[in-house]
Design an enzyme around this catalytic site. Structure first.
Site, PDB file in Angstrom:
ATOM      1  N   ASP A   1       0.817  -1.217   0.000  1.00 57.21           N
ATOM      2  CA  ASP A   1       0.000   0.000   0.000  1.00 57.21           C
ATOM      3  C   ASP A   1       0.854   1.272   0.000  1.00 57.21           C
ATOM      4  OD1 ASP A   1      -2.687   1.278   0.626  1.00 57.21           O
ATOM      5  OD2 ASP A   1      -1.547   1.970   2.366  1.00 57.21           O
TER       6      ASP A   1
ATOM      7  N   GLU B   1       1.311  -0.527  -5.016  1.00 57.47           N
ATOM      8  CA  GLU B   1       0.341   0.540  -5.251  1.00 57.47           C
ATOM      9  C   GLU B   1       1.080   1.871  -5.233  1.00 57.47           C
ATOM     10  OE1 GLU B   1      -3.450   3.023  -3.658  1.00 57.47           O
ATOM     11  OE2 GLU B   1      -1.790   2.506  -2.367  1.00 57.47           O
TER      12      GLU B   1
END
Ligand code: GLC
Length: 550
Positions: A203, A245
């Site tokens: 993330d 990401e």
């Protein structure tokens, strides 16, 4: 059982699961791990190879679990570590893989480290986070949650200092300049990898380090740390992946794959995969305007990546349709076109699901997916989009695209026997009474069956996973045409992105004498001479195999 192919991700179908909304096994109104385990056969039927699980750890849920309070456990709403191990074993038994979310950049302010850190300036955990006596440091760093956060710094009354956070103020950023933090996060990764998972979706990776005079994104120190994470996977957990990401331009994404830019056969040594963010809004723009120019432009400016790496392409996910990677002018245009009501907008994006964005027009939904499943990269399907679920823009933050999965037409949608944690979609168009898995499984004409067919056809044609991609320059801007090829064969994808029938002439001299066969319908078309003229209905698409010569 899992096949032992270390490059499995090159041609895998990914599926994103929001655990809280997928299936509730214990009647508390919240989805959980045992619930998901009961739905593995459904995902197998759809053709999913790898499930990406959103964060499942203890958390106050200010950012739906991306604010982690304890990295070693499972949120009690979702079950136990044992339930997680069962899920992994059951997925593997069906030949499917599981990747979890790895939130490296920040923790929740409820995490024991931050609770300690904020106590005093000389607390042993003080240096786990980024503290400052002024909020005038790193002023070149943008604010991401612009709707709610006035600054990346928040003053903590207890010690009179500010702490740094790239997202909500309740998500303090970890300090990667502290080697203890850097080591501890690797221990966490190993703890979950030891349970047999197949990798992580990492993330918010651009923001790990901060340096004055930069925008604090994509710094060399960040890449060095991510390479270290990769080495751990390669050494101790071969065959597992890191999916990054990083919401960045393609040229800024390229370094996240590592390797050697001059030699694509040199293996990438950072992320195996990264989401291709910028192409996504351009697909929506092209569909609205019937003009493919921006898709071609961004794909043109997308650098090649090492042979052992792969893009991950998507149409929707659990966040807003992000418009960070478009110009200001295009952002305004996209808001005008796709978010006419204020509530539809969030931060720099649009909080709507795929079907409502595409006017619930089956032709548009299909052509968008025809592109998704044939662009270079491994496709990811967001839960519920395979049946065309709707959204609820009136819910908090991004919850409107995270409503309970619609399994059946019964009250509770087959998701839960209790009141679901968020209201189920219940309107005339997208309500669970009409849009649900059971009804679509029973109807061979349903979107579910079309999605299943796309997936099965893609898998039968590995060129779509492995092949290089050459976009054809065509005069008709409404038509997107590209060749996918490997040493084994070639495919030609042609999609009409407009609401009007179109004719297109493709220059294909190297395929003279070939009879294109649409692998989606099995239909053979006219033999190609140097030029090939095709008529397409509104939003019509073809996936041609070009290996046939009769
Ligand atoms: C990522 C997640 C998003 C989350 C943010 C902060 O962008 O996709 O849902 O809010 O990181 O962790």
């Amino acid at each position: 059982m899992l096949k032992n192919n270390p490059l499995w991700y090159k041609n895998a179908i990914f599926y994103e699961v929001h655990l809280r909304s997928f299936c509730d096994s214990n009647g508390d109104g919240k989805g959980d791990l045992p619930g998901l385990t009961t739905k593995l056969d459904y995902l197998k039927e759809l053709g999913v190879d790898c499930i990406w699980l959103l964060p499942m750890f203890p958390s106050p849920l200010n950012d739906d679990g991306y604010d982690i309070a304890d990295y070693d456990n499972i949120h009690p709403d979702y079950g136990t570590v044992e339930d997680f191990k069962t899920l992994v074993a059951e997925a593997h038994a069906r030949g499917m893989r599981i990747v979890a979310d790895l939130v490296l950049n920040h923790t929740s302010d409820q995490h024991a480290w931050f609770v300690e850190s904020r106590k005093s300036k000389d607390n042993p955990y003080r240096d786990y986070y980024v503290w400052s006596d002024t909020d005038q440091k790193y002023t070149d760093a943008r604010i991401i949650f612009v709707d709610t956060e006035p600054s990346n710094w928040t003053l903590d009354e207890a010690t009179g200092e500010y702490y740094w956070h790239r997202f909500y103020a309740s998500q303090p950023d970890l300090n990667y300049d502290n080697p203890e933090v850097a080591d501890k996060m690797i221990d966490i990764l190993k703890y979950w990898m030891d349970m047999g998972i197949d990798g992580f979706r990492a993330d918010a990776v651009p923001y790990l380090f901060e340096r004055e005079g930069t925008n604090c994104e994509n710094l060399p120190e960040t890449h060095a740390y991510l390479k270290r994470v990769r080495r751990v996977l390669d050494q101790d957990y071969p065959g597992t992946i890191l999916l990054g990401e990083a919401n960045q331009w393609p040229w800024d994404l390229r370094p996240y794959f590592g390797g050697d830019e001059a030699d694509l056969t040199a293996p990438g040594d950072e992320f195996h995969m990264a989401f291709h963010f910028p192409v996504m809004p351009r697909i929506y723009k092209a569909l609205k305007l019937g003009d493919t120019t921006d898709i071609l432009d961004i794909m043109d400016r997308t650098p090649s990546i090492p042979d052992n790496c792969q893009w991950c392409v998507f149409l929707r996910n659990h966040d807003e349709v992000t418009l960070e990677m478009v110009t200001e002018e295009d952002r305004q245009l996209m808001w005008k076109l796709y978010a006419p009501e204020d509530r539809m907008r969030l931060n720099l994006g649009i909080r709507r699901r795929l079907a409502p964005l595409l006017d619930n027009d089956r032709r548009k939904i299909e052509v968008a997916n025809a592109i998704l499943f044939s662009l270079p990269g491994a496709p990811i399907v967001y839960y519920g989009d395979e049946i065309g679920m709707g959204d609820n823009i009136w819910l908090f933050d991004r919850n409107g695209v995270r409503t309970p999965m619609q399994w059946t037409a019964e009250p509770g949608t087959g998701f839960s026997s209790a009141e679901p944690w968020a209201p189920v979609i219940d309107d005339d168009t997208y309500g669970y009474q009409k849009i649900n898995v059971a009804a679509q499984q029973a109807d061979p004409e349903s979107l579910f069956h079309t999605m299943k067919h796309f997936i099965a056809t893609r898998k039968a044609h590995p060129i779509l996973g492995w092949g290089r991609c050459d976009f054809l320059r065509v005069e008709n801007k409404a038509v997107l045409a590209y060749l996918r090829r490997t040493g084994e064969g070639q495919m030609l994808i042609v999609c009409n992105l407009s609401d009007q029938p179109q004719e297109v002439t493709l220059s294909l001299p190297e395929f003279r004498g070939v009879t294109p066969q649409d692998v989606l319908t099995g239909q053979a078309h006219n033999i190609i001479s140097d030029e090939y003229t095709l008529s397409l209905g509104a939003y019509q698409y073809y996936w041609f195999d070009l290996s046939g010569t009769t």
